[in-house]
Write an enzyme that holds these catalytic residues in place. Structure first.
Site, PDB file in Angstrom:
ATOM      1  N   ASP A  87     -12.540  75.321  10.190  1.00 20.23           N
ATOM      2  CA  ASP A  87     -12.744  76.431   9.367  1.00 20.23           C
ATOM      3  C   ASP A  87     -12.955  76.363   7.945  1.00 20.23           C
ATOM      4  O   ASP A  87     -12.200  77.072   7.071  1.00 20.23           O
ATOM      5  CB  ASP A  87     -11.851  77.609   9.557  1.00 20.23           C
ATOM      6  CG  ASP A  87     -11.602  78.239  11.064  1.00 20.23           C
ATOM      7  OD1 ASP A  87     -10.967  77.590  11.791  1.00 20.23           O
ATOM      8  OD2 ASP A  87     -12.472  79.208  11.127  1.00 20.23           O
ATOM      9  N   HIS A 130      -4.210  76.354   2.871  1.00 21.27           N
ATOM     10  CA  HIS A 130      -4.276  75.610   4.105  1.00 21.27           C
ATOM     11  C   HIS A 130      -4.958  74.208   4.045  1.00 21.27           C
ATOM     12  O   HIS A 130      -4.760  73.290   4.956  1.00 21.27           O
ATOM     13  CB  HIS A 130      -5.381  76.362   4.965  1.00 21.27           C
ATOM     14  CG  HIS A 130      -5.255  77.632   5.233  1.00 21.27           C
ATOM     15  ND1 HIS A 130      -4.052  78.165   5.824  1.00 21.27           N
ATOM     16  CD2 HIS A 130      -6.047  78.819   4.970  1.00 21.27           C
ATOM     17  CE1 HIS A 130      -4.156  79.485   6.116  1.00 21.27           C
ATOM     18  NE2 HIS A 130      -5.039  79.703   5.448  1.00 21.27           N
ATOM     19  N   ASP A 167      -0.151  85.595   1.131  1.00 23.75           N
ATOM     20  CA  ASP A 167      -1.336  85.881   2.156  1.00 23.75           C
ATOM     21  C   ASP A 167      -1.038  86.221   3.437  1.00 23.75           C
ATOM     22  O   ASP A 167       0.101  85.683   3.961  1.00 23.75           O
ATOM     23  CB  ASP A 167      -1.994  84.382   1.817  1.00 23.75           C
ATOM     24  CG  ASP A 167      -3.489  84.137   2.629  1.00 23.75           C
ATOM     25  OD1 ASP A 167      -4.468  84.210   1.526  1.00 23.75           O
ATOM     26  OD2 ASP A 167      -3.677  84.307   3.612  1.00 23.75           O
ATOM     27  N   HIS A 169      -2.290  84.559   6.224  1.00 28.34           N
ATOM     28  CA  HIS A 169      -2.384  83.483   6.849  1.00 28.34           C
ATOM     29  C   HIS A 169      -1.194  82.650   6.503  1.00 28.34           C
ATOM     30  O   HIS A 169      -0.704  82.483   5.422  1.00 28.34           O
ATOM     31  CB  HIS A 169      -3.494  82.776   6.609  1.00 28.34           C
ATOM     32  CG  HIS A 169      -4.905  83.411   7.011  1.00 28.34           C
ATOM     33  ND1 HIS A 169      -5.846  84.212   6.218  1.00 28.34           N
ATOM     34  CD2 HIS A 169      -5.243  83.559   8.287  1.00 28.34           C
ATOM     35  CE1 HIS A 169      -6.517  84.819   6.748  1.00 28.34           C
ATOM     36  NE2 HIS A 169      -6.535  84.474   8.036  1.00 28.34           N
ATOM     37  N   ASP A 260      -5.374  89.338   1.699  1.00 22.30           N
ATOM     38  CA  ASP A 260      -6.048  89.586   3.044  1.00 22.30           C
ATOM     39  C   ASP A 260      -4.720  90.164   3.707  1.00 22.30           C
ATOM     40  O   ASP A 260      -5.018  90.600   5.024  1.00 22.30           O
ATOM     41  CB  ASP A 260      -6.631  88.465   3.746  1.00 22.30           C
ATOM     42  CG  ASP A 260      -5.645  87.114   3.380  1.00 22.30           C
ATOM     43  OD1 ASP A 260      -4.369  87.277   2.958  1.00 22.30           O
ATOM     44  OD2 ASP A 260      -6.333  85.919   3.626  1.00 22.30           O
ATOM     45  N   TYR A 300     -10.521  89.430   1.783  1.00 25.56           N
ATOM     46  CA  TYR A 300     -11.956  89.391   2.038  1.00 25.56           C
ATOM     47  C   TYR A 300     -12.644  90.690   2.026  1.00 25.56           C
ATOM     48  O   TYR A 300     -13.883  91.010   2.403  1.00 25.56           O
ATOM     49  CB  TYR A 300     -12.157  88.574   3.373  1.00 25.56           C
ATOM     50  CG  TYR A 300     -11.454  87.362   3.313  1.00 25.56           C
ATOM     51  CD1 TYR A 300     -12.193  86.079   2.430  1.00 25.56           C
ATOM     52  CD2 TYR A 300     -10.200  87.053   3.846  1.00 25.56           C
ATOM     53  CE1 TYR A 300     -11.369  85.053   2.125  1.00 25.56           C
ATOM     54  CE2 TYR A 300      -9.672  85.830   3.716  1.00 25.56           C
ATOM     55  CZ  TYR A 300     -10.125  84.922   3.002  1.00 25.56           C
ATOM     56  OH  TYR A 300      -9.443  83.496   2.735  1.00 25.56           O
TER      57      TYR A 300
END
Ligand code: Q9C
Ligand code: ZN
Length: 670
Positions: A87, A130, A167, A169, A260, A300
């Site tokens: 990704d 990430h 975040d 994630h 996000d 996003y």
């Protein structure tokens, strides 16, 4: 305050490889800061490229060398290079951008650590959390925040860094980087759905607590459902992050500031409103003496993202947060997560020692069992959810207007007024009706014209606060008990406000009207209260009164703040008696934290003799960060027990006090 916008000229491709991590994320965010008059109030700092040495603080030489070649690759080669990672999308310009993103975070650290600015935010892309030592991942190339943490330790000798990753994630790259390192405490909440959500890692669950010396210094809060709300986020702050963070006592706070996790985001699918970030930010701003660097990660939705960015930046600038409305308490799934996280960390943090234990040692079985139970239900909900994501609408956060006067002081003439504050006395002739009422109710036996002047000044002051002409205030009074009763009565009757009264020491006789819910009285002292407890009178009895810093801090974070946020007062009255035993730094922390409520409308009442406290209190009211409390030791076991009993007794009435999901009831479904 300080803001940092990375100037980028990423060529717009006809068909972008990545549909959501787009350059517009930065332009709309910056435009919103300009439009709201926030950009002008910030200091802009030029970005620089991170050097090889900076990048190598976190990444391997092989990886850096590989990324260095990407600007010279053909598009086909780039595509192939990209495919070895997950990704992530490489554009010929991304190496340059990634160096600027990391460099921007380092510039921000430099400016904060040298005291050039108090705090700041770096608006950068690509994001970082990430990316791993030798791998790009999840839109991230270099781990901006991890590099910043190592850099701060190396260059400034920072001993402890707190990384808060809000975040949506899991920043697995940050986790891997500091897993065995007790000098960096990493906290992350993330959409998890029992490992079904990207990046679908076993090690994103609550039981990954860190390794070896770093055990306890990695905190994962998995969200096993979408649609988490402001209440869910605040509950985790009150019952996990803040108590641990205060015990840890960081020298620097870094935020992986991904938005996000806000409503409208296609990745997160959560329901927290953009103004929750004002509170998350505010609640962290009294740690590390206020040294906080936020670095953009995800986010996003191009409507939600700029709103969240503005809420964060405006709070960093010191403006009071908006009122935290509609907090109905955490949902059942959030309570499950809260319970699991607290129990997984109870052996590492004395503030969590009393947390409920998980029923069996086989926690992974429990997790799988839960997953099975919920699968069916989730399948049913799926179609409905997908539809609601597209249609999600929410009101734009209201413009936060800050009063022309921040801090007004009612002081005897012989006490100097600190810089930045305004001396206040009721200018016009006080309303004769009010004067009569004051005489009758409070000054029966005396003919004290000074006392009368002070009381009418207090009333004029809270009226100006109600009109938002003055943000907060401080008064030295002859008799704090009397002044408190006077203010409470006026606010609750004439102004029909809800008042949160926080009493440090025994200043208030609770028998005078707390049943109607127009005031909530929380009184800290060392005296066992005889008084009948009711929903709106909460005596907090600590063995050594307020002199035990750990016990008192725990009571403030885990009890007072959840009560205050749930109650949502329009005025906070903070009262302290001369014998309270509370030390200066704790008092300043308390005054700072309470300003998250009531749009910052706090009135502090202290006894006339406490002249030495005027300066420190005023600095908190002006929005200066309180000094650190030092690493906290374990609170007295008796106090912990008493606090737990109190929390248990009150959690049915005050849902933000919950930390476990009861078998029946408790915790609403979203
Ligand atoms: N729906 C950051 O927010 N996964 N990265 C997409 C397809 C990639 C997010 C899965 C998400 C990466 C910084
Ligand atoms: Zn993200």
């Amino acid at each position: 305050m300080h803001s940092l916008l990375q100037k980028q000229t990423t060529a717009l491709q006809k068909r972008p490889a990545c549909k959501i991590e787009v350059p517009e994320r930065l332009t709309v965010s910056h435009e919103a800061l300009v439009k709201n008059g926030l950009a002008d109030r910030c200091v802009s700092v030029p970005v620089r490229e991170a050097t090889d040495a900076d990048i190598l603080l976190v990444h391997s030489e092989e990886y850096l060398e590989a990324v260095k070649k990407t600007p010279y690759m053909t598009l086909e080669d780039l595509k192939e290079f990209t495919q070895q990672y997950g990704d992530v999308y490489f554009h010929p310009n991304i190496y340059h951008c990634a160096k600027l993103a990391a460099g921007a975070a380092l510039q921000l650290v430099d400016n904060v650590m040298t005291g050039k600015v108090r705090n700041g935010m770096a608006l950068v892309r690509p994001p970082g959390h990430h990316s791993m030592r030798s791998a790009a991942n999840g839109f991230c190339v270099f781990n901006n925040v991890a590099i910043a943490a190592r850099y701060a330790k190396q260059k400034y000798g920072v001993k402890r860094v707190l990384i808060v990753d809000w975040d949506v994630h899991h920043g697995q790259g940050v986790q891997y980087c500091f897993e065995d390192d007790p000098s960096v405490l990493y906290f992350s909440w993330h959409r998890y759905e029992h490992q079904k959500f990207w990046p679908q890692l076993r090690e994103s669950d609550y039981d990954s607590v860190g390794k070896e010396k770093g055990a306890g210094f990695n905190i994962n809060v998995p969200w096993n459902k979408v649609g988490m709300t402001n209440s869910d986020y605040l509950s985790v702050f009150f019952h996990v992050l803040l108590p641990v963070a205060y015990e840890f006592c960081p020298d620097l706070v870094l935020v992986c500031a991904g938005f996000d996790s806000a409503i409208g985001d296609p990745e997160g699918e959560m329901c927290a409103s953009p103004d929750i970030f004002a509170h998350l930010t505010h609640l962290l701003m009294n740690l590390a003496g206020g040294k906080l660097c936020a670095v953009l990660e995800g986010g996003y939705n191009l409507t939600s993202l700029p709103q969240s960015v503005c809420q964060t930046v405006q709070t960093l600038l010191g403006d009071p947060a908006p009122r935290p409305a509609n907090l109905d308490g955490p949902c059942k799934s959030a309570l499950e997560s809260l319970y699991c996280v607290r129990s997984a960390h109870r052996q590492y943090w004395s503030c969590l020692k009393h947390a409920a234990e998980l029923p069996t040692s086989d926690i992974s079985t429990k997790r799988i069992k839960l997953a099975e139970e919920e699968e069916e239900e989730e399948r049913l909900e799926e179609a409905k959810e997908e539809k609601s994501v597209e249609e999600k609408v929410w009101p734009e956060p209201l413009k936060r207007v800050t009063p022309p006067i921040r801090t007004a002081l009612v002081l005897p003439n012989d006490v100097a007024c600190p810089d930045g504050c305004k001396r206040f006395s009721s200018s016009e002739d006080p309303d004769p009706l009010i004067v009569n009422k004051l005489r009758e109710n409070f000054l029966k036996d005396t003919d004290d014209s000074n006392a009368l002047t002070t009381l009418s000044s207090l009333i004029a002051l809270i009226e100006k606060m109600e009109k938002n002409e003055i943000c907060n205030g401080l008064a030295l009074v002859r008799d704090v008990s009397m002044a408190t009763m006077c203010v409470v009565q006026h606010a609750a009757t004439a102004l029909s406000n809800r008042v949160l009264v926080v009493c440090v020491g025994d200043a208030v006789d609770p028998s005078r009207g707390t049943e109607d819910g127009k005031t909530l009285l929380v009184q800290f002292s060392n005296k066992e209260s005889e008084e009948q407890k009711c929903k709106y009178y909460i005596p907090v009895c600590l063995k050594k009164g307020c002199s035990d810093v750990s016990g008192f801090t725990q009571a403030v974070l885990g009890l007072l703040l959840p009560l205050g946020y749930k109650y949502d007062p329009s005025l906070v009255l903070l009262v302290r008696t001369p014998d309270s035993g509370l030390c200066d730094s704790v008092w300043r922390q308390l005054a700072g934290l309470l300003q998250g409520l009531a749009q910052g409308h706090t009135l502090v009442l202290m006894q006339e003799g406490e002249k030495a406290c005027v300066g420190p209190t005023a600095s908190s009211l002006l929005g200066e960060a309180a000094p650190s409390l030092g690493q906290l030791h374990a609170p007295l076991p008796k106090d912990v027990e008493a606090l737990e009993r109190l929390r248990h007794g009150l959690q049915a009435d005050w849902k933000l006090l919950q930390t476990t999901a009861p078998e029946t009831g408790g915790g609403d479904e979203h």
